[in-house]
Design a protein around this motif. Structure first.
Motif, PDB file in Angstrom:
ATOM      1  N   ASN A  88       0.820  -1.221   0.000  1.00  0.00           N
ATOM      2  CA  ASN A  88       0.000   0.000   0.000  1.00  0.00           C
ATOM      3  C   ASN A  88       0.852   1.269   0.000  1.00  0.00           C
ATOM      4  O   ASN A  88       0.388   2.341   0.412  1.00  0.00           O
ATOM      5  N   GLY A  89       2.084   1.152  -0.443  1.00  0.00           N
ATOM      6  CA  GLY A  89       2.962   2.308  -0.570  1.00  0.00           C
ATOM      7  C   GLY A  89       3.806   2.148  -1.817  1.00  0.00           C
ATOM      8  O   GLY A  89       3.430   1.461  -2.768  1.00  0.00           O
ATOM      9  N   SER A  90       4.971   2.772  -1.838  1.00  0.00           N
ATOM     10  CA  SER A  90       5.849   2.683  -2.999  1.00  0.00           C
ATOM     11  C   SER A  90       7.293   2.565  -2.552  1.00  0.00           C
ATOM     12  O   SER A  90       7.673   2.974  -1.445  1.00  0.00           O
ATOM     13  N   ILE A  91       8.104   1.980  -3.436  1.00  0.00           N
ATOM     14  CA  ILE A  91       9.531   1.802  -3.193  1.00  0.00           C
ATOM     15  C   ILE A  91      10.285   2.332  -4.405  1.00  0.00           C
ATOM     16  O   ILE A  91       9.947   2.023  -5.551  1.00  0.00           O
ATOM     17  N   GLY A  92      11.324   3.111  -4.160  1.00  0.00           N
ATOM     18  CA  GLY A  92      12.270   3.499  -5.193  1.00  0.00           C
ATOM     19  C   GLY A  92      13.633   2.952  -4.828  1.00  0.00           C
ATOM     20  O   GLY A  92      14.008   2.925  -3.656  1.00  0.00           O
ATOM     21  N   LEU A  93      14.381   2.484  -5.826  1.00  0.00           N
ATOM     22  CA  LEU A  93      15.677   1.907  -5.478  1.00  0.00           C
ATOM     23  C   LEU A  93      16.668   2.049  -6.624  1.00  0.00           C
ATOM     24  O   LEU A  93      16.318   2.111  -7.799  1.00  0.00           O
ATOM     25  N   ASN A  94      17.936   2.086  -6.246  1.00  0.00           N
ATOM     26  CA  ASN A  94      19.078   1.987  -7.144  1.00  0.00           C
ATOM     27  C   ASN A  94      20.053   1.029  -6.486  1.00  0.00           C
ATOM     28  O   ASN A  94      20.207   1.029  -5.259  1.00  0.00           O
ATOM     29  N   GLY A  95      20.730   0.233  -7.298  1.00  0.00           N
ATOM     30  CA  GLY A  95      21.666  -0.698  -6.689  1.00  0.00           C
ATOM     31  C   GLY A  95      22.133  -1.740  -7.669  1.00  0.00           C
ATOM     32  O   GLY A  95      22.008  -1.592  -8.894  1.00  0.00           O
ATOM     33  N   LEU A  96      22.667  -2.817  -7.128  1.00  0.00           N
ATOM     34  CA  LEU A  96      23.175  -3.889  -7.975  1.00  0.00           C
ATOM     35  C   LEU A  96      23.065  -5.225  -7.256  1.00  0.00           C
ATOM     36  O   LEU A  96      23.043  -5.294  -6.030  1.00  0.00           O
ATOM     37  N   VAL A  97      23.017  -6.280  -8.060  1.00  0.00           N
ATOM     38  CA  VAL A  97      23.092  -7.663  -7.583  1.00  0.00           C
ATOM     39  C   VAL A  97      24.122  -8.371  -8.447  1.00  0.00           C
ATOM     40  O   VAL A  97      24.029  -8.336  -9.676  1.00  0.00           O
ATOM     41  N   SER A  98      25.118  -8.999  -7.820  1.00  0.00           N
ATOM     42  CA  SER A  98      26.167  -9.675  -8.575  1.00  0.00           C
ATOM     43  C   SER A  98      26.271 -11.135  -8.149  1.00  0.00           C
ATOM     44  O   SER A  98      26.336 -11.437  -6.957  1.00  0.00           O
ATOM     45  N   THR A  99      26.258 -12.030  -9.138  1.00  0.00           N
ATOM     46  CA  THR A  99      26.460 -13.460  -8.872  1.00  0.00           C
ATOM     47  C   THR A  99      27.773 -13.933  -9.483  1.00  0.00           C
ATOM     48  O   THR A  99      27.947 -15.110  -9.778  1.00  0.00           O
ATOM     49  N   LYS A 100      28.713 -12.999  -9.658  1.00  0.00           N
ATOM     50  CA  LYS A 100      29.981 -13.333 -10.302  1.00  0.00           C
ATOM     51  C   LYS A 100      30.807 -14.271  -9.449  1.00  0.00           C
ATOM     52  O   LYS A 100      31.464 -15.178  -9.957  1.00  0.00           O
ATOM     53  N   ASN A 101      30.803 -14.048  -8.132  1.00  0.00           N
ATOM     54  CA  ASN A 101      31.580 -14.887  -7.226  1.00  0.00           C
ATOM     55  C   ASN A 101      30.711 -15.992  -6.627  1.00  0.00           C
ATOM     56  O   ASN A 101      29.497 -16.037  -6.852  1.00  0.00           O
ATOM     57  N   ALA A 102      31.351 -16.856  -5.860  1.00  0.00           N
ATOM     58  CA  ALA A 102      30.626 -17.995  -5.295  1.00  0.00           C
ATOM     59  C   ALA A 102      29.469 -17.538  -4.408  1.00  0.00           C
ATOM     60  O   ALA A 102      28.403 -18.156  -4.398  1.00  0.00           O
ATOM     61  N   THR A 103      29.682 -16.447  -3.667  1.00  0.00           N
ATOM     62  CA  THR A 103      28.630 -15.893  -2.816  1.00  0.00           C
ATOM     63  C   THR A 103      28.081 -14.634  -3.481  1.00  0.00           C
ATOM     64  O   THR A 103      28.819 -13.674  -3.666  1.00  0.00           O
ATOM     65  N   PRO A 104      26.803 -14.609  -3.873  1.00  0.00           N
ATOM     66  CA  PRO A 104      26.242 -13.399  -4.477  1.00  0.00           C
ATOM     67  C   PRO A 104      26.255 -12.234  -3.486  1.00  0.00           C
ATOM     68  O   PRO A 104      26.150 -12.434  -2.270  1.00  0.00           O
ATOM     69  N   VAL A 105      26.391 -11.016  -4.006  1.00  0.00           N
ATOM     70  CA  VAL A 105      26.398  -9.821  -3.171  1.00  0.00           C
ATOM     71  C   VAL A 105      25.436  -8.798  -3.742  1.00  0.00           C
ATOM     72  O   VAL A 105      25.028  -8.892  -4.903  1.00  0.00           O
TER      73      VAL A 105
END
Length: 901
Positions: A594-611
């Motif tokens: 019932n609201g809104s979200i704004g976001l900027n960012g990144l998701v990386s799965t390049k390494n064994a543990t995603p960040v």
């Protein structure tokens, strides 16, 4: 006669004894001799585990077995393995054992089992097999300990790897079995050989053979004096394609000379199917074929550091067809006209002409033609493709072993002309492509994706190096996608290892992230019914999302609904950049809770543990819904489940991700500024609030409004730290500070400044008498320590600190009142309203002295009056304890204590 038999028996016994004893006599000598000879003649580290000499293994020959032989290179390939062999067997005449160490010993048969030969040539042309020690002797009379006089040799179950960086050739031969029988003691003789292996060949980064099964059964005329080998009788097979050879190979001092012709022994079209690896072309003996297929060619000339042999190879077929007996459809109207040519002997001037390649299945006809030049340098490609293929018919006409079914209609009319340098350097202005292609009703399913992918239609328009995709409609699971855009380097993606680059506008009514989450598998080894080990894939039960490594895409998307796990996001829009196994989110906005979200960012799965890294802007989110839907909210604010209202916050977060791309809460780092827009408390939903509500009788948590409260949070090492936060609720000043972990353990300090008006009339009267003023200006400080966990909180009311604080406040007020009375008295004297000889009354002096008791205690001995003052202060302290006891043990109902609000 009897005597003769005895003598003969004695001789036989003696021979047997000698054969038994000989290995013990000669074995040690041979072991030292072999090791010394090898190390003296080879510039390498040669070693072996053991030597075994047997007189019976191949009687009347002696058998010498060298176990676990290894040859390790010295500089410039120091440490590299040149060769290892599990067993090297040499057979020789017994009489060779009785020769002195200076006499050559002839080897009749050599066998090498389970060997690995690792040949390397560096960029300067230096080879690691050049390890023979140069002979510097001046006399020709000295002999070598061993000489080859072979009659038979074998190499069994071995592997050869050849990596020549100078000529850019990489060859790997696996499962090699080779044997030869001849007489190497003669200058002229015949050598009868048989070879079989799996061969892989790469030249200048281009793969020409990939574990193709090759065999050769050939008889050679050997001219050892001139090092010339001529084919006599022979037949070779590449996969199942038979070839016969004529000609010779001659090894000269500076080059190798050859003139070899080859051809298919018959023109049956089955020869074409035989070129295809056997795994894809089973039971070709039962295939019905028409037409012909002929391969013939000539390889001739000299090869050295500059030149390769010239070649003229032709592959032809005309009006052919084939049909597998178990399949419903046939491939017809097959025409092939191809040439592989080199007229100069320079490798870069090898070229391929595809004059015609045509086939038809039902009414669908497909044609290709063109040429490929300058193969080893900057390869030039000129191709044209035209036709229609029903992909479903391919598996109905040819026995492909596929994990998924192909279907859909592919139509193409494309021409392309480019050089590989332009592709590799991404100079697509040099690419000349034109034409159109499309696919309709395409369906694809695989264990690698959870749901079948359906492409209703996809159009492509080729223009130089770009491919425009004006229309793409795709569905999978609950997801639907409509897209349009441009692929910038389709040729680079298809012909090199470049990532696929493009820009697309994407529209979706529903996009479900779960449709792209696949169950992870792990390989385990099991034993089948025949007792053989086999490797199978087993599902681990986990689901993972992986950012594709081959994509370099910018997607501007707009989705009405995005489904992620159990969350439902509405009106999601923004920019998604996929590059280097990282998804960057830019200017993303969506409605949720019932609201809104704004976001900027990144998701990386390049390494064994995603960040991940995220900057979030939460606007007017429903707190209860957010708590139920987000594990992150449950970790950051465990008390949110007892709060009803709206939340506004800005957050900066980074940390690790689980395989399903949900945050690992214990890895979070960042900060947040949160504000409650409207909020009410339901203490029954949180054990901590419920306990506070039961112990603080003067507050009714259900009546508290937390609107407009702000707080700063920081996250690190699995902890949430709340900066000191001050706010006022219905006249009560609150200060909260402390921290809690994502394991729900906490350590908080809560300080309340409670107005006396909340304490009841009896307590208020007592405070009024002690302080000498109205109750309106009096507050009671109450510190509370909160530890334990949110499920089992521990509340510590710091009574002593509260008593001390209240006592000091009352005493200070009494002092102030007395000082005010003294000032008034002096003013009265000055104004003539009071007799200066008249003393203050007893109560006044007592009050003054009581206020100064602490300050004079160290300056003068204790007097009777001081004792009276200390007694009065003790009375104040006792009264403070009673007041605080009344706060916490007041038996009145909360509705009574809050009725004065």
């Amino acid at each position: 006669m009897k005597k003769a038999l005895k003598i003969f028996g004695f001789i036989i016994l003696t021979i047997i004894i000698l054969l038994v004893v000989a290995p013990f006599v000669f074995e040690s000598q041979l072991k030292d001799l072999v090791k010394k000879t090898l190390n003296d003649n080879l510039n390498a580290q040669v070693d072996f585990e053991d030597i075994d000499l047997s007189m019976f293994r191949s009687f009347p020959q002696a058998t010498l077995v060298i176990e676990d032989l290894s040859i390790i290179n010295n500089e410039p390939f120091k440490g590299d393995t040149l060769a290892i062999g599990e067993e090297v067997t040499l057979e020789m005449s017994v009489k060779e054992l009785f020769k002195s160490s200076d006499e050559p010993k002839k080897i009749d048969q050599l066998t090498l089992n389970n060997a690995f030969i690792n040949i390397k040539v560096d960029s300067l042309g230096t080879a690691n097999y050049d390890i023979a020690v140069e002979d510097t002797t001046t006399t020709g009379s000295e002999s070598t300990p061993f000489s080859l006089d072979l009659k038979h040799y074998e190499i069994n179950n071995s592997r050869v790897k050849y990596d020549d960086r100078n000529s850019k050739v990489s060859l790997e031969v696996k499962n090699l079995n080779h044997e030869g029988t001849g007489d190497f003691s003669l200058d002229q003789s015949e050598l009868d050989t048989y070879s079989e292996a799996l061969v892989s060949l790469d030249y200048d980064g281009v793969n020409y053979l990939n574990q193709n099964e090759i065999s050769l059964d050939a008889v050679f005329q050997m001219d050892l004096e001139n090092m010339k080998y001529t084919f006599l009788e022979n037949e070779a097979r590449v996969n199942q394609l038979p070839l016969t050879f004529d000609g010779y190979v001659q090894v000269n001092d500076e080059d190798t000379e050859m003139d070899i012709t080859f051809k298919t022994p018959s023109s049956d079209f089955k020869n074409f199917l035989a070129v295809i690896p056997e795994i894809y072309a089973k039971n070709i003996e039962n295939v019905e074929t028409k037409g012909d297929f002929v391969v013939n060619g000539r390889i001739f000339g000299k090869t050295d550091d500059t030149y390769i042999p010239k070649m003229d190879i032709k592959i032809a077929s005309d009006n052919a067809s084939f049909k597998y007996p178990d399949l419903p459809k046939s491939v017809q109207d097959i025409s092939l006209d191809m040439e592989i040519l080199n007229d100069s002997g320079l490798a870069e001037e090898t070229y391929i002409n595809i004059n015609n390649a045509t086939f038809r299945i039902d009414q669908d006809r497909f044609t290709a033609n063109g040429n490929i030049n300058n193969i080893t340098e900057n390869m030039l490609v000129d191709l044209a493709l035209k036709g229609t293929v029903n992909l479903a018919n391919i598996s109905k006409a040819y026995p492909l072993e596929m994990e998924q079914d192909l279907n859909g209609i592919l139509t193409a009319d494309i021409k392309t002309n480019f050089d590989m340098n332009s592709i590799e350097k991404e100079q697509y202005q040099n690419v000349k492509s034109s034409g159109k292609a499309s696919i309709r009703d395409f369906k694809y399913s695989s264990p690698e994706i959870p749901n079948e992918v359906k492409i209703a239609n996809a159009d492509m328009s080729f223009n130089q190096g770009n491919v425009n995709v004006p229309n793409l409609k795709m569905t999978t699971g609950k997801t639907d996608i409509s897209a349009s855009g441009t692929l910038q380097n389709l040729m680079g993606f298809l012909f090199t290892d470049q990532q696929l680059k493009g820009n697309f506008q994407v529209q979706s009514n529903t996009f479900s992230v779960n449709d792209f989450m696949v169950a992870e598998t792990e390989e385990i080894t099991t034993t089948d019914e025949d007792g053989k080990d086999k490797t199978v894939a087993k599902t681990t039960g986990k689901e993972a999302v992986k950012v594709p490594s081959f994509l370099d895409m910018e997607l501007r998307f707009n989705a009405n609904t995005v489904l992620y796990d159990d969350l439902e996001l509405k009106n999601a829009k923004g920019i998604l950049v996929i590059r280097d196994e990282t998804a960057r989110l830019q200017d993303i906005s969506t409605n949720i809770f019932n609201g809104s979200i704004g976001l900027n960012g990144l998701v990386s799965t390049k390494n064994a543990t995603p960040v991940f890294e995220m900057d979030l802007n939460l606007n007017s989110l429903d707190i209860a819904s957010s708590f139920d839907g987000l594990d992150l909210m449950q970790g950051l604010a465990p008390l949110a489940k007892a709060i009803e209202g709206k939340l506004q916050s800005t957050m900066s977060l980074k940390g690790n991700l689980n395989e399903d791309l949900t945050p690992q809460l214990t890895s979070l780092a960042g900060n947040a500024l949160a504000e409650l827009l409207t909020a009410e408390i339901n203490p029954e939903k949180a054990e901590l609030l419920s306990k506070l509500d039961s112990q603080l009788k003067f507050i009714n948590f259900k009546d508290i409004d937390l609107s407009k409260i702000k707080t700063n949070l920081t996250f690190t090492n699995g902890m949430v730290q709340i900066a000191p936060m001050n706010f006022n609720i219905k006249g009560i000043d609150f200060q909260v500070s402390g921290s809690h972990g994502f394991d729900m353990n906490m350590n908080y300090d809560l300080k309340l400044d409670v107005p006396a008006k909340y304490l009841g009339s009896e307590v208020s009267s007592t405070l009024g008498k002690l302080s000498g003023e109205t109750i309106e200006n009096t507050t009671v400080e109450l510190p509370i320590g909160i530890t334990g966990s949110f499920q089992s909180p521990k509340i510590n009311l710091n009574m002593q600190q509260a008593v001390n604080s209240l006592t000091q406040k009352v005493v200070a007020q009494q002092k102030k009142n007395l000082e005010n009375k003294a000032v008034d008295a002096i003013n009265d004297i000055l104004q003539g309203k009071r007799d200066p000889n008249k003393p203050f009354n007893k109560n006044d002096t007592t009050a003054v002295n009581s206020q100064n008791a602490d300050s004079t205690a160290t300056k003068a001995p204790v007097t009777k009056r001081d004792s009276i003052n200390q007694s009065q202060q003790k009375q104040v302290q006792d009264a403070a304890k009673n007041i605080l006891g009344g706060i916490l043990k007041n038996s009145k109902k909360k509705t009574d204590t809050t009725s004065n609000n």
